[in-house]
Design a protein around this motif. Structure first.
Motif, PDB file in Angstrom:
ATOM      1  N   LEU A   1       0.835  -1.199   0.000  1.00 26.06           N
ATOM      2  CA  LEU A   1       0.000   0.000   0.000  1.00 26.06           C
ATOM      3  C   LEU A   1       0.877   1.260   0.000  1.00 26.06           C
ATOM      4  CD1 LEU A   1      -2.834   1.200   0.101  1.00 26.06           C
ATOM      5  CD2 LEU A   1      -2.700   1.171   2.584  1.00 26.06           C
ATOM      6  N   TYR A   2       1.929   1.219   0.822  1.00 25.95           N
ATOM      7  CA  TYR A   2       2.878   2.330   0.873  1.00 25.95           C
ATOM      8  C   TYR A   2       3.437   2.598  -0.528  1.00 25.95           C
ATOM      9  CZ  TYR A   2       7.116   4.878   2.249  1.00 25.95           C
ATOM     10  OH  TYR A   2       8.108   5.808   2.368  1.00 25.95           O
ATOM     11  N   LEU A   3       3.787   1.502  -1.186  1.00 25.06           N
ATOM     12  CA  LEU A   3       4.392   1.578  -2.513  1.00 25.06           C
ATOM     13  C   LEU A   3       3.419   2.154  -3.546  1.00 25.06           C
ATOM     14  CD1 LEU A   3       6.875   0.663  -4.217  1.00 25.06           C
ATOM     15  CD2 LEU A   3       5.650  -1.447  -4.627  1.00 25.06           C
ATOM     16  N   ILE A   4       2.216   1.600  -3.582  1.00 21.21           N
ATOM     17  CA  ILE A   4       1.293   1.994  -4.663  1.00 21.21           C
ATOM     18  C   ILE A   4       0.874   3.458  -4.508  1.00 21.21           C
ATOM     19  CG2 ILE A   4      -0.919   1.306  -3.615  1.00 21.21           C
ATOM     20  CD1 ILE A   4      -1.729   0.222  -6.353  1.00 21.21           C
ATOM     21  N   CYS A   5       0.841   3.967  -3.291  1.00 17.75           N
ATOM     22  CA  CYS A   5       0.497   5.376  -3.101  1.00 17.75           C
ATOM     23  C   CYS A   5       1.560   6.274  -3.728  1.00 17.75           C
ATOM     24  CB  CYS A   5       0.373   5.699  -1.617  1.00 17.75           C
ATOM     25  SG  CYS A   5      -1.113   5.034  -0.878  1.00 17.75           S
ATOM     26  N   GLY A   6       2.811   5.981  -3.379  1.00 15.88           N
ATOM     27  CA  GLY A   6       3.902   6.785  -3.937  1.00 15.88           C
ATOM     28  C   GLY A   6       3.953   6.678  -5.444  1.00 15.88           C
ATOM     29  N   GLN A   7       3.783   5.438  -5.905  1.00 12.27           N
ATOM     30  CA  GLN A   7       3.838   5.159  -7.332  1.00 12.27           C
ATOM     31  C   GLN A   7       2.772   5.921  -8.112  1.00 12.27           C
ATOM     32  OE1 GLN A   7       3.079   1.055  -7.729  1.00 12.27           O
ATOM     33  NE2 GLN A   7       4.328   0.913  -9.511  1.00 12.27           N
ATOM     34  N   THR A   8       1.547   5.896  -7.606  1.00  7.04           N
ATOM     35  CA  THR A   8       0.441   6.538  -8.315  1.00  7.04           C
ATOM     36  C   THR A   8       0.704   8.027  -8.491  1.00  7.04           C
ATOM     37  OG1 THR A   8      -1.049   4.962  -7.292  1.00  7.04           O
ATOM     38  CG2 THR A   8      -2.049   6.874  -8.311  1.00  7.04           C
TER      39      THR A   8
ATOM     40  N   VAL B   1      -6.474  16.609  -1.197  1.00 11.96           N
ATOM     41  CA  VAL B   1      -5.717  17.864  -1.023  1.00 11.96           C
ATOM     42  C   VAL B   1      -4.344  17.795  -1.714  1.00 11.96           C
ATOM     43  CG1 VAL B   1      -4.715  19.468   0.636  1.00 11.96           C
ATOM     44  CG2 VAL B   1      -6.962  18.450   1.072  1.00 11.96           C
ATOM     45  N   PRO B   2      -3.527  16.774  -1.412  1.00  8.32           N
ATOM     46  CA  PRO B   2      -2.228  16.745  -2.091  1.00  8.32           C
ATOM     47  C   PRO B   2      -2.371  16.578  -3.606  1.00  8.32           C
ATOM     48  CG  PRO B   2      -2.620  14.683  -0.919  1.00  8.32           C
ATOM     49  CD  PRO B   2      -3.684  15.634  -0.485  1.00  8.32           C
ATOM     50  N   LEU B   3      -3.443  15.926  -4.024  1.00  5.52           N
ATOM     51  CA  LEU B   3      -3.629  15.718  -5.468  1.00  5.52           C
ATOM     52  C   LEU B   3      -3.849  17.047  -6.174  1.00  5.52           C
ATOM     53  CD1 LEU B   3      -5.837  12.491  -5.581  1.00  5.52           C
ATOM     54  CD2 LEU B   3      -3.364  12.737  -5.541  1.00  5.52           C
ATOM     55  N   VAL B   4      -4.604  17.927  -5.540  1.00  2.00           N
ATOM     56  CA  VAL B   4      -4.851  19.233  -6.151  1.00  2.00           C
ATOM     57  C   VAL B   4      -3.545  20.023  -6.265  1.00  2.00           C
ATOM     58  CG1 VAL B   4      -5.961  21.470  -5.818  1.00  2.00           C
ATOM     59  CG2 VAL B   4      -7.254  19.376  -5.421  1.00  2.00           C
ATOM     60  N   PHE B   5      -2.765  20.027  -5.162  1.00  2.00           N
ATOM     61  CA  PHE B   5      -1.507  20.773  -5.214  1.00  2.00           C
ATOM     62  C   PHE B   5      -0.522  20.123  -6.184  1.00  2.00           C
ATOM     63  CE2 PHE B   5      -2.867  22.287  -0.896  1.00  2.00           C
ATOM     64  CZ  PHE B   5      -3.122  23.578  -1.323  1.00  2.00           C
ATOM     65  N   LEU B   6      -0.535  18.796  -6.219  1.00  2.00           N
ATOM     66  CA  LEU B   6       0.340  18.103  -7.174  1.00  2.00           C
ATOM     67  C   LEU B   6      -0.064  18.446  -8.602  1.00  2.00           C
ATOM     68  CD1 LEU B   6       2.509  16.034  -7.913  1.00  2.00           C
ATOM     69  CD2 LEU B   6       0.814  14.230  -7.657  1.00  2.00           C
TER      70      LEU B   6
ATOM     71  N   PHE C   1      -0.273  12.452   1.130  1.00  2.00           N
ATOM     72  CA  PHE C   1      -1.190  11.416   0.665  1.00  2.00           C
ATOM     73  C   PHE C   1      -1.074  10.170   1.547  1.00  2.00           C
ATOM     74  CE2 PHE C   1      -2.649   8.090  -2.310  1.00  2.00           C
ATOM     75  CZ  PHE C   1      -3.847   8.652  -2.698  1.00  2.00           C
ATOM     76  N   ARG C   2       0.147   9.789   1.868  1.00  2.00           N
ATOM     77  CA  ARG C   2       0.356   8.597   2.699  1.00  2.00           C
ATOM     78  C   ARG C   2      -0.151   8.829   4.117  1.00  2.00           C
ATOM     79  NH1 ARG C   2       6.258   7.292   0.451  1.00  2.00           N
ATOM     80  NH2 ARG C   2       5.673   5.802  -1.187  1.00  2.00           N
TER      81      ARG C   2
END
Lengths: 264, 248
Positions: free
Chosen positions: A71-78, A150-155, A220-221
């Motif tokens: 889960l840690y991995l797929i979050c960073g990856q996405t 939230v992080p998705l918007v800033f990203l 995100f994490r």
């Protein structure tokens, strides 16, 4: 000033259908002639996650402090994949639409913007993969998960800013396109995607935190994997580069766009 | 009422570098050798004109006289090196063949893309789709990628889309010359109907008869200079006299 604002509003209204069409076209081109089509946006991250967790959990054995490594991995990856794809796509946005730009007037920033948006749509499909993974890992869900966007918007803002600059520079210097693939590779290793932040040596920690992607992914994490409220430093680390890079990218693009037509 | 197009002392400069500077290495080499901005070429020199609503204006002149450059400036594709251009209203530009087309997409997909370029959403284009298909006479070729179209087919589709509404300014640059005679007639009829509805027409053609027939006013450009700006008959005659004198 008022006249300028009115002009902007008018253009935003006039070119909204075009942005929509461009996004549709991007998505269509991406999955053209593939049997599973959009399902790949979901399947691809899952398969990547499976491969990478297999490799890293056997060879490196990171200490994950009680959270699920896949889960840690797929979050960073996405998140990183979105940044990688959107900036790479934006880079060719002006060059690739030369035929349109040469013959009709269109505000030029629309092209990198549409590319970033279409990558964002693809990423939102990929979020489905994370939803699937969460129950399998037994990760407890907390109310903080509601902040995941939230992080998705800033990203998004950050990627858009970077994409605007890249798309403008690539018009004048095609070398950028070759150089960038190296930059993005270095950037990937420099960002804690597949390794935990705990392995970062103390004396380098400040350097790592200068990387905006570090904070987007951390935020995100925090909400999805750790189920806690992101620290105020993380909030700042997302908001400031997001907004600043977006505005800066826009200004640089505006400065450079004047002579595009003579170079494409 | 304010004029729809105002061109004020416009000059347009191009750099005629033998090769484009595409890479950083070339850029710095040329910078070091002071070769940047080497060959300057003024495609337009101090051109001023105003066009009122509902006028039909032809641009005439030999190849390379700056006609297309002027159209592109008015359409907003190019920005002038000097001077200022003000336009008021919606512009439907038919500059060159397949302006605003993505050649990899099919005709049908391009109808929606091209419509979006002009600011029409999908619903609007769907409503008018049959009319476009009908006028363009493309039939089943509408689902073929545009790159496989003949030049006549491309022109037909482009014209059909651009004239689906009443644009304030219609720019037609030679594109009609590739259509067959019957289609040209059809287009002229449609142009006349638009003119009746107060559309402003900018027209480039090498066919003097057509110019005199469709346009009331004509502007003769020669090597970037505005030579004559008057009624189409006088302007055409002056233009023709100029190269007959040279031949004599």
């Amino acid at each position: 000033m008022k006249r300028k604002l009115e002009l902007w509003a008018y253009q935003a209204r006039k070119f909204r259908p075009l942005v929509k069409e461009l996004i549709k076209r991007d998505l269509k081109v991406k999955y053209r002639r593939s049997f599973l089509g959009y399902v790949w946006s979901l399947l691809n991250p899952l398969l990547m996650m499976a491969v990478m967790s297999l490799v890293f959990s056997h060879f490196f054995r990171f200490q994950m402090e009680g959270v699920s490594y896949p889960l840690y991995l797929i979050c960073g990856q996405t998140l990183f994949n979105f940044f990688n794809e959107s900036t790479n796509q934006s880079m060719f946005a002006i060059l690739g639409n030369a035929t349109l730009l040469k013959k009709v007037y269109i505000p030029k920033f629309i092209f990198p913007l549409a590319r970033t948006l279409s990558s964002f749509v693809t990423m939102s499909f990929s979020l489905g993969a994370i939803v699937i993974v969460i129950p399998f890992t037994g990760t407890p869900i907390t109310p903080y998960i509601l902040l995941f966007w939230v992080p998705l918007v800033f990203l998004f803002l950050f990627s858009c800013g970077v994409g605007l600059v890249l798309s403008a520079l690539s018009v004048y210097f095609r070398d950028i396109t070759h150089l960038y693939s190296v930059v993005i590779l270095a950037w990937m290793y420099f960002t804690p995607i597949f390794y935990p932040t705990t392995i970062i040596p103390d004396h380098l920690s400040l350097l790592f935190k200068l990387n905006p992607l570090y904070h987007f992914i951390a935020f995100f994490r925090d909400t999805v994997v750790y189920g806690c409220m992101p620290s105020s430093a993380t909030w700042l680390g997302c908001a400031v580069p997001g907004v600043v890079v977006f505005l800066l990218g826009f200004l640089i693009f505006r400065k450079l766009q004047k002579n595009f037509i003579l170079y494409i | 009422m304010q004029p729809v197009i105002e061109v004020k002392n416009v000059g347009m400069r191009f750099n005629l570098a033998e090769e484009k500077t595409d890479t950083l290495k070339e850029f710095f080499l040329k910078l070091a050798k002071h070769q940047l901005h080497f060959n300057e070429f003024w495609a337009l020199k101090d051109v001023s004109l105003t066009i009122e609503k509902g006028e039909s204006v032809a641009l005439i002149g030999k190849n390379g006289s700056g006609k297309s450059t002027l159209l592109k400036l008015i359409a907003g594709v190019l920005a002038p090196t000097k001077g200022e251009i003000i336009t008021r209203g919606e512009i439907a530009p038919l500059i060159e063949l397949g302006a605003g087309f993505d050649y990899d997409l099919t005709g049908r997909e391009n109808v929606f893309l091209n419509g979006a370029v002009m600011g029409f959403d999908r619903a609007f284009m769907e409503k008018h789709f049959d009319e476009i298909l009908d006028f363009s006479e493309l039939g089943r070729f509408i689902d073929v990628p545009v790159k496989n179209y003949s030049s006549g087919m491309t022109a037909r589709l482009g014209f059909s889309i651009a004239t689906i509404t009443n644009p304030d300014i219609l720019i037609v640059d030679e594109v009609l010359a590739v259509g067959d005679e019957r289609f040209q007639k059809k287009c002229e009829e449609r142009i006349r109907r638009l003119l009746d509805n107060n559309t402003t027409l900018l027209f480039v053609s090498h066919n003097a008869e057509k110019v005199k027939d469709i346009c009331k006013r004509a502007i003769w450009l020669d090597e970037g200079n505005l030579m004559v700006d008057t009624d189409s008959k006088t302007a055409c005659d002056a233009y023709h006299a100029s190269f007959e004198n040279k031949n004599a």
